[in-house]
Design a protein around this motif. Structure first.
Motif, PDB file in Angstrom:
ATOM      1  N   ILE A   1      -3.343 -11.650   0.337  1.00 16.03           N
ATOM      2  CA  ILE A   1      -2.813 -12.995  -0.153  1.00 16.03           C
ATOM      3  C   ILE A   1      -4.013 -14.130   0.395  1.00 16.03           C
ATOM      4  N   VAL A   2      -4.364 -13.893   1.630  1.00 17.36           N
ATOM      5  CA  VAL A   2      -5.062 -15.044   2.366  1.00 17.36           C
ATOM      6  C   VAL A   2      -6.367 -14.507   2.119  1.00 17.36           C
TER       7      VAL A   2
ATOM      8  N   GLU B   1       2.141  -7.054   6.607  1.00 19.33           N
ATOM      9  CA  GLU B   1       1.003  -7.912   7.917  1.00 19.33           C
ATOM     10  C   GLU B   1       0.036  -7.242   6.297  1.00 19.33           C
ATOM     11  N   ASP B   2      -0.051  -6.648   5.716  1.00 19.87           N
ATOM     12  CA  ASP B   2      -1.088  -6.210   4.836  1.00 19.87           C
ATOM     13  C   ASP B   2      -0.783  -6.749   3.235  1.00 19.87           C
TER      14      ASP B   2
ATOM     15  N   CYS C   1       1.026 -18.038   3.868  1.00 21.07           N
ATOM     16  CA  CYS C   1      -0.428 -18.418   3.587  1.00 21.07           C
ATOM     17  C   CYS C   1      -0.797 -19.083   3.331  1.00 21.07           C
ATOM     18  N   PHE C   2       0.115 -20.076   2.358  1.00 19.04           N
ATOM     19  CA  PHE C   2      -0.268 -21.779   2.361  1.00 19.04           C
ATOM     20  C   PHE C   2      -1.171 -22.331   3.480  1.00 19.04           C
ATOM     21  N   GLN C   3      -0.256 -22.690   4.353  1.00 25.30           N
ATOM     22  CA  GLN C   3      -0.127 -23.164   5.533  1.00 25.30           C
ATOM     23  C   GLN C   3      -1.139 -22.549   6.476  1.00 25.30           C
TER      24      GLN C   3
ATOM     25  N   CYS D   1      -5.180 -14.141   9.715  1.00 27.30           N
ATOM     26  CA  CYS D   1      -3.900 -13.487   9.505  1.00 27.30           C
ATOM     27  C   CYS D   1      -3.487 -13.143  11.403  1.00 27.30           C
ATOM     28  N   GLU D   2      -3.644 -12.513  12.113  1.00 24.84           N
ATOM     29  CA  GLU D   2      -3.725 -12.972  13.480  1.00 24.84           C
ATOM     30  C   GLU D   2      -3.966 -13.745  14.337  1.00 24.84           C
TER      31      GLU D   2
END
Length: 351
Positions: free
Chosen positions: A52-53, A46-47, A88-90, A77-78
Motif C-alpha cells: 500500500i505504501v 507488514e508485507d 499508511c496514509f499517515q 514502513c520500518e
C-alpha cells in the motif's frame, strides 16, 4: 472539507505559506485507495501494508503532484510501522512533513468529508475547515473547466449533497470545524486567515494573507490552478450573473435552495424551477448521445482511460490523464494479484 471548485487550493496555498505548515498538492489518496484497500493482502501484516505504501509513494511522486519523496516504501514502513490503511496514509503525510521540516500538514483531499469521522478518530489532534462557495459561481466554474462536471444540473445537485455532508459533520457530529466562505476569504484574506490559524492553534503569520508567484511550471501552466499564481482577486464572485441566463440561475437555486439559505446566500429567483416535458426528438437525441459514448469505445477499442487520453487537448488534460492512467495501472496490478490468490477471473472482476 469542501466541494471542488470552491477555492480549496487557494486556502491550502495560503495555509501552506506558514513557516510550520506543509501543504502539498492533494493526491487524493483516500479516494484512490480506500476502495482498493481490500485487494491488498494485509493478512500478511507488514508485507501487505508495504505494498500500500509503495503504491501511495508512486502516486504522490507523479509530476502532477510533485511530492518528490526520496524514501523507499521499506524504509518508510520500518520507520512508521503501519498496521492499518490510515497508518499508511499517515506515514505518507508524515514523510512529507519531515521532507519540508514542517510541524503541521494541511490535507486537501477530494470528498474528505466522507472520511472525516474515521480521520478524526485516527488523528486525535486534527482540526477541520469547512470551505463553501456560492453554488451559482461554483457551477459556473465547473462549466468553464475542460474536464470534470459538465452539466449545470449535476453541478448544482453535487454542491447541495456535499454541503449537507459538511454541515452534518459540523452541526450534528460536532467535529472541531471552522466554517469559511470563499467570498469572505477573497474579500478579507487577513481577517479570515487569522480566524483559520487561530482555529488550528498556530501563530498568525502575514505570509498567509496573500498568494506568492510560483516558479513551478506545473502550477504556472495548470488551467485549474492559474489563479494561485496571481494576487487574490476580491471581485471573483457573482460572476454567474454575466454567465447564466435567469432560467439557469433558477435551476441552480432550486437544487441548492435549502443549503443556500442555511449558509446565508440570497436567492435571485423564486427557486421553483420544474423540469419541462421533453419532446420526442429531444428524448431520441439524448439516448443516441449516450449510446455513442459507449459505442465509440467499442468501435475504436478504447477503455475509459484511453478515451480520456485520446480527447485530451491541453497540457493540463494530458497531465491529468497521465495521473488517471497511473492509478488504473496500480488498480489493475493489485486486483490481478488478488484474483490470483482467490482463483478468480480477473476480466470478470475488473469489468
Amino acid at each position: 472539507m469542501s466541494s471542488e471548485r470552491s477555492g480549496s487550493n487557494l486556502l491550502r496555498t495560503l495555509i501552506a505559506n506558514h513557516s510550520q505548515v506543509s501543504g502539498p498538492r492533494a493526491p487524493h489518496l483516500l479516494d484512490v485507495f480506500a476502495d482498493l484497500c481490500m485487494y491488498y493482502d494485509t493478512s500478511k501484516g507488514e508485507d501487505g501494508y508495504l505494498k500500500i505504501v509503495q503504491d501511495m509513494i508512486k502516486v504522490v511522486n507523479h509530476p502532477y503532484y510533485g511530492w518528490d519523496l526520496e524514501v523507499s516504501a521499506a524504509d518508510l514502513c520500518e520507520k512508521e510501522q503501519p498496521s492499518s490503511f490510515l497508518d499508511c496514509f499517515q506515514a505518507i503525510y508524515n514523510e512529507c512533513a519531515r521532507s519540508t521540516n514542517s510541524e503541521y500538514i494541511i490535507c486537501k483531499e477530494n470528498r474528505l468529508f466522507d472520511y472525516a469521522i474515521p480521520l478524526f478518530d485516527h488523528f486525535k489532534n486534527s482540526s477541520f475547515i469547512y470551505l463553501y462557495r456560492d453554488p451559482r459561481d461554483y457551477t459556473r466554474s465547473w462549466l468553464k473547466q475542460p474536464m470534470g462536471i459538465n452539466s449545470l444540473q449535476a453541478a448544482a445537485n453535487t454542491w447541495s449533497r456535499e454541503q449537507i455532508a459538511c454541515i452534518r459533520l459540523r452541526d450534528v457530529f460536532e467535529l472541531p470545524v471552522i466554517s469559511v466562505s470563499y467570498e469572505n476569504l477573497i474579500e478579507d484574506p487577513a481577517q479570515t486567515m487569522k480566524g483559520v490559524l487561530g482555529h488550528i492553534g498556530i501563530e498568525v503569520e502575514s505570509e498567509c494573507f496573500s498568494t506568492q508567484k510560483s516558479d513551478d511550471p506545473i502550477v504556472q501552466n495548470n488551467e485549474y490552478w492559474k489563479n494561485l499564481n496571481k494576487p487574490i482577486d476580491s471581485s471573483n464572485k457573482k460572476k454567474y450573473k454575466q454567465y447564466f441566463e435567469q432560467k439557469e440561475i433558477e435551476r441552480v437555486e432550486t437544487a441548492a435552495k435549502e443549503q443556500m439559505v442555511y449558509l446565508g446566500y440570497d436567492l435571485d429567483t423564486s427557486a421553483d424551477w420544474t423540469l419541462p416535458d421533453r419532446g420526442f426528438y429531444q428524448r431520441v437525441f439524448s439516448v443516441m448521445s449516450r449510446a455513442w459514448g459507449y459505442f465509440r469505445r467499442e468501435v475504436f477499442g478504447l477503455n475509459e482511460v484511453e478515451d480520456t487520453q485520446s480527447s485530451a487537448k491541453t497540457e493540463t488534460e494530458k497531465m491529468i490523464s497521465s495521473v488517471i492512467s497511473l492509478r488504473n495501472k496500480v488498480e489493475y496490478k493489485r486486483k490481478k494479484e488478488w484474483c490470483k490468490r482467490k482463483g478468480a477471473n480477473i476480466d470478470r472482476v475488473i469489468s
